[in-house]
Structures are given as C-alpha cells and as structure tokens.
Write an enzyme that holds these catalytic residues in place. Structure first.
Site, PDB file in Angstrom:
ATOM      1  N   ASP A 124       9.379 -18.541 -10.729  1.00 57.03           N
ATOM      2  CA  ASP A 124       9.274 -19.990 -10.869  1.00 57.03           C
ATOM      3  C   ASP A 124       7.885 -20.414 -10.385  1.00 57.03           C
ATOM      4  OD1 ASP A 124      10.180 -22.462 -11.528  1.00 57.03           O
ATOM      5  OD2 ASP A 124      11.486 -22.724  -9.792  1.00 57.03           O
ATOM      6  N   THR A 173       5.571 -25.987 -14.405  1.00 52.52           N
ATOM      7  CA  THR A 173       5.515 -27.400 -14.773  1.00 52.52           C
ATOM      8  C   THR A 173       4.078 -27.768 -15.146  1.00 52.52           C
ATOM      9  OG1 THR A 173       5.287 -27.793 -12.413  1.00 52.52           O
ATOM     10  CG2 THR A 173       7.451 -28.198 -13.361  1.00 52.52           C
TER      11      THR A 173
END
Ligand code: ADP
Length: 360
Positions: A124, A173
């Site tokens: 992540d 992101t």
C-alpha cells in the site's frame, strides 16, 4: 467460508497458509466484514474487474503467477479490496505491507524471501517507498532475484539470491509521485474512479443486509448521493445511519431517517462534509476564489498538504467545484452556488490596445 488476508509484518515475516482459520473481524478493521471476497461480489469498476478476470483466467491456464499490478485512485475506492479478492480467487497467500513502513532494504527483504510461489505481496502507499528500497525491487520484479552487496569498497561482492515467482500488487493515491522505472515494472495499471450513485446504492443495499439492517431503496440512494462516490465513506455513513435509525426510530432506514442522520453529521446534499466546505469557503472568501497555491491553503486551513491533495481535492475536482491551474487552485461558479454565495465579479477586461498599423 471466507478467507481473510494473511497479514505479515517485518517483525513476523512468516506467512500462515491462506487456509488457516479466518481472523475474527475486529474493531480495528471494521471494513473487513463488508469487503467483497470474490470478483463476482465486486460492484462497479466493471472495466477493471473484467481485465482482472482475464488476467486471473490466463494465470490459472498458464499455471503462472499473476502479473504485477498497480492500482491507483483516491482512498476508499477498492484498491485493497481488489488485492484481497485476487488472493481469494487464486487461493494463494497474501502479505500486506505499506511503503511508509519500509524504510530500508532490510525491511522489505523478509517479505521477498518468504514469498511463496504464486503468492501476492500487497504494498500500500507504494509512492512512499524510499528510492533505495524501490531500486532494490527492480530485479525482484523483473527476474525474481535480489542483489545483496556484501562488504564495502574493493572487497564488496554482490550475491544474487533467487526468489520464488510471486506477484507484487502496488496501491497508490499519488501515481504522479511514482518514478517512471517503478511504474514501468508493473504489467497492469488500473485506475479506480469514483463510483456513480447507482453502484454506490447497490453497495449500500448489499452492506445493509450484511449489517442485518433493513433499508428502503430511496434511502440507499439518498446515502449514495451523499457519500462522495466512495464505498468506504458509504460504509461508515451507513453504520452511522443504522445507529441513528436504532436510537431515533424502529431501526429501519427510511429516506427521512437517512437524510436526518446525515444532516446531523453536517453532511450536505452533495455529500460534502465540514472539511470540504471549509476548504471551499476559505478559497472563496479569503483568497477571492483563487488561484491559490496549495501551501497557502494548507497553512490557513491547518490541514497537511498530503491530506488536502489525497482526500479533499480529488472529489471537489471531480464535481468541478474547483479547478487546478498552473497558478494554483481556483473555485468554479458551481462552488459559489453550492455555498450560496454571490458569483464573483467578472475580471475587468483590458481596454483595447491601440496599436499603430504597420502598413497604413
Ligand atoms: P482503498 O484500498 O482504495 O483505500 P478499500 O479497498 O479498503 O479502499 O475499500 C474500502 C471499503 O469499501 C471496503 O472494505 C469495501 O467494503 C468497500 N468497497 C470498495 N470497493 C468496493 C466494490 N467495488 N464493491 C463493493 N464494496 C467495495
């Protein structure tokens, strides 16, 4: 029986087989209970799901690991969900870590050396990997090999350690922050978009059933319209509305109950919360609608630049309430309308410049 991801940390690098008993959902991972477990349970993101289904099918037929996959998109849209689903579909081990936790090569090494054939390593926030760790990953992703340098100076030797063939799934992101060489080593790039109201309403209806609460279709749409196109927010707002329905009514979620519960949380009809409106209000009132630099906004709002860029702005951009210009952020007329503020005066146009003509 659903399988939960096997969580590995550098401190406990040995993965449990994925057939081990499922971890009980805990208060720390409230999303786990609602997370889809198979591709068939995924709602929306049809094009992404279809491409992944092709990749899964091909990997099964060839008896090879999945290709390395990069997911990008704002938080809460399903990056972790897709990684979990792929691991369930293949019935392989899943190890989860984050770029923010991998300071040095030694932090990631146990994940690599312990990866089983065909397993998945989910990283992540991969944009937070330090450059040295990132470069360490290049031969891993290309040739399933780590290069370890022993000794220093003239006595230095490089040892090539072969690894099992496994899959790295990265999530970010901020795909713009990823270096070109790292991005190029992922064979599939999947961008996750905000969900439309229909898909979000389906997610809410499905999850209401999982939470054993009844909800009217109109209430599911009300919640969907007010969840910023984001399943994670839809889930947390659904939990709040469920509690509100229990405390203030008979537990059933009607449209009125949903609307009242969200009003109480100051979530407006577009799904914007207090932080979103403060951002727009500051941009319009204090900075005259912009253009304004992100640092000035961050200092004034007392919100970290990362939070603004990753969590606040993507949805405001998507709803065309702000635009990004080379000189900074600018509020659009829709933002003034949304806050009920008068539209700005049009910028005075320059008087025509009387240029002498060349060939009079
Ligand atoms: P990200 O990793 O992008 O931050 P997650 O994968 O953790 O987001 O998604 C947050 C939650 O939203 C999940 O736990 C799941 O309940 C829900 N969710 C996300 N994507 C979907 C989807 N396509 N269908 C159904 N639920 C979803």
């Amino acid at each position: 029986m659903t399988r939960q991801p096997t969580l590995r940390t550098p401190a406990s690098p040995v993965a449990q087989p994925s057939t081990s008993a499922p971890l009980p959902p805990t208060a720390d991972h409230p999303d786990d209970k609602l997370r889809p477990q198979s591709l068939a349970e995924i709602i929306g993101q049809r094009a992404v799901a279809e491409r992944l289904s092709v990749a899964l099918h091909a990997a099964r037929l060839r008896g090879e690991p999945l290709p390395h996959i990069l997911f990008d998109g704002p938080p809460g849209l399903g990056k972790t969900t897709f990684a979990t689903v792929l691991h369930n579909e293949l019935g392989v081990d899943l190890a989860i870590t984050s770029g923010a936790a991998l300071d040095k090569k030694a932090d990631i090494l146990p994940f690599l050396t312990n990866a089983a054939e065909g397993s998945i390593l989910f990283i992540d926030e991969i944009h937070r990997l330090p450059r040295t760790v990132e470069e360490f990953l290049y031969p891993v992703m290309e040739d399933f090999r780590v290069d370890i340098v022993l000794g220093e100076g003239l006595a230095a030797r490089t040892i090539n350690l072969p690894l099992k063939r496994f899959t790295i799934i990265g999530a970010t992101t901020r795909s713009g922050m990823l270096s070109g060489p790292l991005r190029d080593r992922f064979h599939m790039h999947e961008h996750l978009e905000f969900y439309d109201v229909d898909d979000l309403a389906r997610i809410i209806t499905t999850n209401a059933a999982k939470l054993r609460v009844t909800i009217d279709p109109a209430a599911a749409r009300e919640l969907a319209r007010r969840s910023r196109g984001t399943p994670r927010l839809a889930n947390s707002r659904l939990r709040w509305v469920r509690d509100f329905a229990l405390a203030r009514a008979n537990g059933h979620i009607s449209q009125t109950i949903a609307a009242d519960a969200l009003d109480m949380q100051e979530i407006d009809t577009e799904g914007l919360d207090k932080q979103d409106r403060r951002y727009l209000d500051t941009l319009i009132r204090l900075f005259k609608g912009g253009p304004t630099g992100i640092d000035a906004l961050s200092a004034t709002l007392q919100i970290a630049v990362d939070t603004i860029e990753e969590e606040v702005e993507p949805y405001l951009l998507r709803r065309e309430l702000i635009v990004r210009t080379p000189r900074g952020r600018k509020a659009t007329p829709a933002a003034y309308t949304h806050l009920g503020l008068p539209q700005p005066e049009p910028e005075p146009s320059l008087p025509p410049f009387d240029q002498p003509r060349l060939f009079d």
